[in-house]
Design a protein around this motif. Sequence first.
Motif, mmCIF file in Angstrom:
data_model
loop_
_atom_site.group_PDB
_atom_site.id
_atom_site.type_symbol
_atom_site.label_atom_id
_atom_site.label_comp_id
_atom_site.label_asym_id
_atom_site.label_seq_id
_atom_site.Cartn_x
_atom_site.Cartn_y
_atom_site.Cartn_z
ATOM 1 N N PRO A 118 0.874 118.887 -21.595
ATOM 2 C CA PRO A 118 0.558 117.454 -21.639
ATOM 3 C C PRO A 118 -0.741 117.091 -20.934
ATOM 4 C CG PRO A 118 2.872 117.786 -21.120
ATOM 5 C CD PRO A 118 2.226 119.129 -21.041
ATOM 6 N N ASP A 119 -1.005 117.716 -19.778
ATOM 7 C CA ASP A 119 -2.216 117.377 -19.040
ATOM 8 C C ASP A 119 -3.477 117.685 -19.834
ATOM 9 O OD1 ASP A 119 -0.772 116.441 -16.914
ATOM 10 O OD2 ASP A 119 -1.213 118.118 -15.568
ATOM 11 N N ALA A 120 -3.405 118.659 -20.732
ATOM 12 C CA ALA A 120 -4.548 118.949 -21.598
ATOM 13 C C ALA A 120 -4.512 118.116 -22.872
ATOM 14 C CB ALA A 120 -4.576 120.439 -21.955
ATOM 15 N N ALA A 121 -3.310 117.855 -23.397
ATOM 16 C CA ALA A 121 -3.198 117.205 -24.709
ATOM 17 C C ALA A 121 -3.601 115.740 -24.680
ATOM 18 C CB ALA A 121 -1.761 117.335 -25.229
ATOM 19 N N LEU A 122 -3.179 114.982 -23.668
ATOM 20 C CA LEU A 122 -3.494 113.554 -23.661
ATOM 21 C C LEU A 122 -4.995 113.285 -23.660
ATOM 22 C CD1 LEU A 122 -0.422 113.306 -23.137
ATOM 23 C CD2 LEU A 122 -0.966 111.362 -21.658
ATOM 24 N N PRO A 123 -5.785 113.970 -22.815
ATOM 25 C CA PRO A 123 -7.238 113.749 -22.900
ATOM 26 C C PRO A 123 -7.821 114.145 -24.251
ATOM 27 C CG PRO A 123 -6.668 114.785 -20.819
ATOM 28 C CD PRO A 123 -5.431 114.810 -21.664
ATOM 29 N N VAL A 124 -7.243 115.151 -24.923
ATOM 30 C CA VAL A 124 -7.732 115.544 -26.242
ATOM 31 C C VAL A 124 -7.515 114.410 -27.245
ATOM 32 C CG1 VAL A 124 -7.211 117.026 -28.237
ATOM 33 C CG2 VAL A 124 -7.623 118.040 -25.986
ATOM 34 N N PHE A 125 -6.291 113.870 -27.303
ATOM 35 C CA PHE A 125 -6.030 112.761 -28.219
ATOM 36 C C PHE A 125 -7.004 111.606 -27.965
ATOM 37 C CE2 PHE A 125 -1.547 114.475 -28.484
ATOM 38 C CZ PHE A 125 -1.549 114.683 -29.852
ATOM 39 N N GLN A 126 -7.190 111.244 -26.703
ATOM 40 C CA GLN A 126 -8.032 110.092 -26.392
ATOM 41 C C GLN A 126 -9.506 110.393 -26.658
ATOM 42 O OE1 GLN A 126 -7.200 108.307 -22.583
ATOM 43 N NE2 GLN A 126 -4.986 108.290 -22.919
ATOM 44 N N LEU A 183 -10.810 112.521 -28.860
ATOM 45 C CA LEU A 183 -11.058 112.546 -30.294
ATOM 46 C C LEU A 183 -11.005 111.141 -30.890
ATOM 47 C CD1 LEU A 183 -9.045 115.732 -31.371
ATOM 48 C CD2 LEU A 183 -11.495 115.529 -30.895
ATOM 49 N N ALA A 184 -10.099 110.295 -30.371
ATOM 50 C CA ALA A 184 -10.036 108.913 -30.849
ATOM 51 C C ALA A 184 -11.302 108.148 -30.471
ATOM 52 C CB ALA A 184 -8.806 108.215 -30.271
ATOM 53 N N GLN A 185 -11.752 108.324 -29.238
ATOM 54 C CA GLN A 185 -12.970 107.643 -28.805
ATOM 55 C C GLN A 185 -14.178 108.071 -29.634
ATOM 56 O OE1 GLN A 185 -12.711 108.501 -24.499
ATOM 57 N NE2 GLN A 185 -12.990 106.309 -24.185
ATOM 58 N N ALA A 186 -14.230 109.349 -29.990
ATOM 59 C CA ALA A 186 -15.357 109.837 -30.786
ATOM 60 C C ALA A 186 -15.416 109.151 -32.143
ATOM 61 C CB ALA A 186 -15.251 111.352 -30.956
ATOM 62 N N ARG A 187 -14.266 108.614 -32.589
ATOM 63 C CA ARG A 187 -14.232 107.895 -33.867
ATOM 64 C C ARG A 187 -14.252 106.385 -33.674
ATOM 65 N NH1 ARG A 187 -10.405 112.263 -34.874
ATOM 66 N NH2 ARG A 187 -11.306 113.713 -36.384
ATOM 67 N N GLY A 188 -14.547 105.945 -32.463
ATOM 68 C CA GLY A 188 -14.739 104.523 -32.236
ATOM 69 C C GLY A 188 -13.613 103.796 -31.538
ATOM 70 N N ALA A 189 -12.541 104.493 -31.154
ATOM 71 C CA ALA A 189 -11.437 103.819 -30.459
ATOM 72 C C ALA A 189 -11.892 103.327 -29.081
ATOM 73 C CB ALA A 189 -10.251 104.762 -30.310
ATOM 74 N N ASP A 190 -11.361 102.178 -28.676
ATOM 75 C CA ASP A 190 -11.631 101.594 -27.357
ATOM 76 C C ASP A 190 -10.443 101.922 -26.459
ATOM 77 O OD1 ASP A 190 -12.442 100.082 -25.200
ATOM 78 O OD2 ASP A 190 -12.085 98.133 -26.157
ATOM 79 N N ALA A 215 1.646 109.889 -24.107
ATOM 80 C CA ALA A 215 1.502 110.819 -25.222
ATOM 81 C C ALA A 215 1.499 110.107 -26.562
ATOM 82 C CB ALA A 215 2.616 111.858 -25.175
ATOM 83 N N MET A 216 2.499 109.260 -26.801
ATOM 84 C CA MET A 216 2.653 108.676 -28.134
ATOM 85 C C MET A 216 1.580 107.636 -28.430
ATOM 86 S SD MET A 216 4.978 110.668 -28.828
ATOM 87 C CE MET A 216 6.456 111.518 -28.254
ATOM 88 N N GLY A 217 1.220 106.825 -27.439
ATOM 89 C CA GLY A 217 0.156 105.866 -27.662
ATOM 90 C C GLY A 217 -1.183 106.537 -27.900
ATOM 91 N N SER A 218 -1.450 107.606 -27.158
ATOM 92 C CA SER A 218 -2.702 108.342 -27.345
ATOM 93 C C SER A 218 -2.750 108.986 -28.724
ATOM 94 C CB SER A 218 -2.854 109.402 -26.254
ATOM 95 O OG SER A 218 -2.885 108.809 -24.968
ATOM 96 N N ALA A 219 -1.618 109.540 -29.164
ATOM 97 C CA ALA A 219 -1.565 110.150 -30.493
ATOM 98 C C ALA A 219 -1.725 109.104 -31.588
ATOM 99 C CB ALA A 219 -0.251 110.911 -30.670
ATOM 100 N N ALA A 220 -1.170 107.914 -31.375
ATOM 101 C CA ALA A 220 -1.323 106.843 -32.365
ATOM 102 C C ALA A 220 -2.786 106.416 -32.469
ATOM 103 C CB ALA A 220 -0.445 105.656 -32.003
ATOM 104 N N ALA A 221 -3.481 106.325 -31.327
ATOM 105 C CA ALA A 221 -4.905 105.984 -31.352
ATOM 106 C C ALA A 221 -5.693 107.030 -32.122
ATOM 107 C CB ALA A 221 -5.431 105.847 -29.927
#
Length: 374
Positions: free
Chosen positions: A144-152, A154-161, A14-20
């Motif tokens: 959580p099962d829905a939130a973690l993929p959302v964080f990741q 949205l981060a990927q859409a902005r260029g996160a690896d 959760a926290m790493g995904s939110a940080a990304a």
Amino acid sequence: MTTSLDTVIIGGGAMGSAAAWAISQRGRQVTLVEQFGPGHRIGASHGTTRNLNPGYFQPDYVAMLAESFALWEDLEQESGETLLTRTGIASHGSGGSFADVTAALAQSGIRAELLHPAAAVERWRGIRFDGQVLHMPDGGQLNPDAALPVFQRLAQARGADIRHHTTVAAMDIRDDGVRLTFESAAGTETVTAAQVIVTAGGWTTKLLERVTGKVPRAPRLRVTQEQPVHFAVADQGAVWPGFNHYPGPQDTGWYSPVYGMQTPGQGIKAGWHGVGPEVDPDRRSFLPEPDQLAALQAYARAWLPGVDADSFEAISCTYTTTPDEDFVLDRIGPVVLGAGFSGHGFKFTPVVGRILADLATGTRAAPAIFRASR
């Protein structure tokens, strides 16, 4: 050849995904590595229900609550996903600090009301209440099962690896950054990073023990295997809020306060808080501790008339707990630590992501209560 990166996040819960997500919002380059696959059940960031319990009175946490409500709404709007179901939270028991919580929440615009137990039973007949009840209608359950993929996503859409099934085999902290060795099915890769965010949950201590160079010091983190259960619903007409029950000195046979909520399709989750056996996160049994399980069933028979205490499915997850149960959110040299969420951190996930991004980008410090050196 060694690849140079800006920010590496170790741990994609959760926290790493939110940080990304938070760092990518700022237009910064970020790489997230996670040793397991998406949706794994080995740590703490899984399942479909976590209580968003607003029952805090400490100023730093109350301020984070207000921000958290706003950020969860922003995430829902941007992603089109439902992440929070507002069932309300009902807390009771002579060990609660309900007057302090009510006053603190009122100052922050978070709704709270005190109910007579008879009025609470009329609303939520599946629970037997002990004295005055604190009802917080803005609370509810996060997924959580829905939130973690959302964080990741949205981060990927902005260029996160985002890299799953990638382990950190070596980490050397230097004055000018961090040298890391990644291992994955694609092979071994060496990179340097200007800064690293460690959000490795129960693996934080094990990771830091392998670090070379200027190793950051952190409070002792105790990893426990927690064992809530989903009880079968006996009263199909009952309405269920999230709930917390705080024992007083006269109560016996308790391990800790009890928390619970309805998990659609699975039953009524209930569990002790932070009292499971201490474990190595790589060598867990995933089996409930018999005495604690029996005590939880006895609790359900006495206090949850809406469930069948003899029909249940055990759950297993981990807590990573600090001695004072406050989080670790701090920067030491080029390493940012996000750890020790002590079984009550998930509700704050997007705020923690924002704080970790602040620390990584040098925007501002975290509140003093979260310093690693406290």
